[in-house]
Design an enzyme around this catalytic site. Structure first.
Site, PDB file in Angstrom:
ATOM      1  CB  SER A   1      -0.850  -0.006   1.279  1.00 46.15           C
ATOM      2  OG  SER A   1      -1.473   1.242   1.485  1.00 46.15           O
TER       3      SER A   1
ATOM      4  CE1 TYR B   1      -4.203  -2.152   5.168  1.00 46.33           C
ATOM      5  CE2 TYR B   1      -3.304  -0.006   4.599  1.00 46.33           C
ATOM      6  CZ  TYR B   1      -3.869  -1.208   4.215  1.00 46.33           C
ATOM      7  OH  TYR B   1      -4.093  -1.473   2.882  1.00 46.33           O
TER       8      TYR B   1
HETATM    9  P1  NDP Z   1     -11.490  -5.828  -0.581  1.00 40.75           P
HETATM   10  O1  NDP Z   1     -12.026  -5.706   0.803  1.00 40.75           O
HETATM   11  O2  NDP Z   1     -12.426  -5.680  -1.726  1.00 40.75           O
HETATM   12  O3  NDP Z   1     -10.723  -7.209  -0.746  1.00 40.75           O
HETATM   13  C1  NDP Z   1     -10.035  -7.815   0.310  1.00 40.75           C
HETATM   14  C2  NDP Z   1      -9.953  -9.299   0.011  1.00 40.75           C
HETATM   15  O4  NDP Z   1      -9.233  -9.951   1.065  1.00 40.75           O
HETATM   16  C3  NDP Z   1     -11.318  -9.952  -0.072  1.00 40.75           C
HETATM   17  O5  NDP Z   1     -11.340 -10.834  -1.164  1.00 40.75           O
HETATM   18  C4  NDP Z   1     -11.418 -10.743   1.235  1.00 40.75           C
HETATM   19  O6  NDP Z   1     -12.209 -11.879   1.017  1.00 40.75           O
HETATM   20  C5  NDP Z   1      -9.957 -11.097   1.445  1.00 40.75           C
HETATM   21  N1  NDP Z   1      -9.645 -11.483   2.810  1.00 40.75           N
HETATM   22  C6  NDP Z   1      -9.767 -10.760   3.954  1.00 40.75           C
HETATM   23  N2  NDP Z   1      -9.402 -11.499   5.012  1.00 40.75           N
HETATM   24  C7  NDP Z   1      -9.052 -12.717   4.526  1.00 40.75           C
HETATM   25  C8  NDP Z   1      -8.599 -13.918   5.123  1.00 40.75           C
HETATM   26  N3  NDP Z   1      -8.417 -14.049   6.451  1.00 40.75           N
HETATM   27  N4  NDP Z   1      -8.334 -14.979   4.325  1.00 40.75           N
HETATM   28  C9  NDP Z   1      -8.520 -14.888   2.986  1.00 40.75           C
HETATM   29  N5  NDP Z   1      -8.934 -13.784   2.366  1.00 40.75           N
HETATM   30  C10 NDP Z   1      -9.201 -12.714   3.140  1.00 40.75           C
HETATM   31  O7  NDP Z   1     -10.340  -4.752  -0.678  1.00 40.75           O
HETATM   32  P2  NDP Z   1      -9.126  -4.520  -1.737  1.00 40.75           P
HETATM   33  O8  NDP Z   1      -9.371  -5.223  -2.988  1.00 40.75           O
HETATM   34  O9  NDP Z   1      -8.915  -3.074  -1.749  1.00 40.75           O
HETATM   35  O10 NDP Z   1      -7.924  -5.176  -0.933  1.00 40.75           O
HETATM   36  C11 NDP Z   1      -6.942  -5.984  -1.545  1.00 40.75           C
HETATM   37  C12 NDP Z   1      -5.586  -5.597  -1.003  1.00 40.75           C
HETATM   38  O11 NDP Z   1      -5.269  -4.286  -1.437  1.00 40.75           O
HETATM   39  C13 NDP Z   1      -5.468  -5.588   0.512  1.00 40.75           C
HETATM   40  O12 NDP Z   1      -4.255  -6.201   0.886  1.00 40.75           O
HETATM   41  C14 NDP Z   1      -5.424  -4.098   0.847  1.00 40.75           C
HETATM   42  O13 NDP Z   1      -4.746  -3.848   2.039  1.00 40.75           O
HETATM   43  C15 NDP Z   1      -4.680  -3.575  -0.369  1.00 40.75           C
HETATM   44  N6  NDP Z   1      -4.817  -2.151  -0.638  1.00 40.75           N
HETATM   45  C16 NDP Z   1      -6.024  -1.615  -0.984  1.00 40.75           C
HETATM   46  C17 NDP Z   1      -6.144  -0.254  -1.207  1.00 40.75           C
HETATM   47  C18 NDP Z   1      -7.450   0.368  -1.505  1.00 40.75           C
HETATM   48  O14 NDP Z   1      -7.521   1.625  -1.513  1.00 40.75           O
HETATM   49  N7  NDP Z   1      -8.515  -0.368  -1.770  1.00 40.75           N
HETATM   50  C19 NDP Z   1      -4.969   0.629  -1.151  1.00 40.75           C
HETATM   51  C20 NDP Z   1      -3.752  -0.048  -0.805  1.00 40.75           C
HETATM   52  C21 NDP Z   1      -3.682  -1.380  -0.573  1.00 40.75           C
HETATM   53  P3  NDP Z   1     -13.098 -12.674   2.085  1.00 40.75           P
HETATM   54  O15 NDP Z   1     -13.731 -11.655   2.983  1.00 40.75           O
HETATM   55  O16 NDP Z   1     -14.071 -13.404   1.199  1.00 40.75           O
HETATM   56  O17 NDP Z   1     -12.158 -13.596   2.781  1.00 40.75           O
END
Ligand code: NDP
Length: 247
Positions: A141, A154
């Site tokens: 991030s 975070y």
């Molecule tokens: P979302 O919340 O849409 O996606 C997060 C994903 O992580 C979901 O598919 C969720 O699926 C999964 N997840 C969460 N906990 C678990 C777990 N214990 N085991 C398996 N899967 C898990 O957000 P983003 O697409 O934005 O996030 C993706 C990545 O991008 C993250 O690492 C986030 O920190 C990073 N990021 C995002 C930014 C943004 O502005 N959106 C900016 C910078 C970084 P489920 O709940 O089905 O398990």
């Protein structure tokens, strides 16, 4: 230069950046293996990919459980014969000031955002080392590059995975294992990520920022596609992705 026929395991594939990446990569001929906890979302995405002529499978996966990552990688090998790439993308972002002492959320972020990535790395390292080929992509991030109030823990997890990726890159060069590492540093991307925030002031601030400047996750998916498509000897290892409107 293409992602065609590459076998790519993606965690956090049930929404946001993971979903967008799975769909884009599959549309370019990659064989994608999706992991996350929500089965119905994964099933729907796999159905969608197949309906568009792509190849995809899923397994319900909790990245905090090492055995789940091993099983996801095993599924890739069983279904598609090998694994070329793991995209460690699962993450949560319950931001809050440290003084709020949301220690359960601190631990959850360490478990998912840091240990979850380590579990992914451990699951692929034996194959990647043996085959002298592989790519590890991790979603850090901009909070892994600089500090933001409210992002103490975070950001700590995202700084940590940055270091991890760089060290894997260096050690792979020393050990001649040809493992490519790619770290992604997205800024405000409109996904479900803000749903994980429970601290009221953090949530209000983030909602306002994202509503004003956020861009769609396809922006990150295109970068993932580019990184995977590079020739084996080329490691494009860091990408920062900002909305043009974000300061
Ligand atoms: P979302 O919340 O849409 O996606 C997060 C994903 O992580 C979901 O598919 C969720 O699926 C999964 N997840 C969460 N906990 C678990 C777990 N214990 N085991 C398996 N899967 C898990 O957000 P983003 O697409 O934005 O996030 C993706 C990545 O991008 C993250 O690492 C986030 O920190 C990073 N990021 C995002 C930014 C943004 O502005 N959106 C900016 C910078 C970084 P489920 O709940 O089905 O398990």
């Amino acid at each position: 230069m293409s992602v065609e026929n590459k076998v790519i395991v993606i965690t956090g594939a049930s929404s946001g950046i993971g979903e967008a990446s799975a769909k884009l990569l599959a549309s370019h001929g990659a064989k994608v293996v999706l992991g996350a906890r929500r089965e119905s979302q994964l099933q729907e995405i796999v159905n969608d990919i197949k309906a568009n002529g792509g190849q995809a499978v899923f397994r319900v996966t909790d990245v905090t459980n090492p055995a789940d990552l091993t099983a996801l990688v095993d599924l890739a090998k069983t279904e598609f014969g090998a694994i070329d790439v793991i995209f460690n993308n699962a993450g949560i972002m319950p931001t809050s000031p440290i003084s709020a002492l949301k220690t359960n959320e601190w631990n959850a972020m360490i478990d998912v955002n840091l240990k979850g990535v380590l579990n992914g790395v451990a699951a692929v390292m034996p194959d990647f080392t043996a085959q002298k080929h592989g790519q590890i992509i991790t979603t850090s991030s901009v909070a892994g590059l600089k500090s933001f109030a409210g992002s103490g823990v975070y950001g700590a997890t995202k700084f940590a995975v940055r270091n991890l990726m760089e060290v894997i890159r260096m050690e792979s060069a020393q050990e001649h294992t040809n493992i490519r590492t790619t770290s992604l540093y997205p800024a405000a991307i409109n996904t479900e990520l803000l749903h994980t925030i429970t601290d009221t002031s953090s949530k209000q601030g983030m909602n306002k920022l994202y509503a004003a400047v956020g861009i769609t996750p396809d922006a990150v998916a295109r970068v993932v596609d580019f990184a995977v498509a590079q020739p084996d000897e080329v490691n494009v290892n860091e990408f920062t992705i900002y909305p043009t409107k974000q300061a």
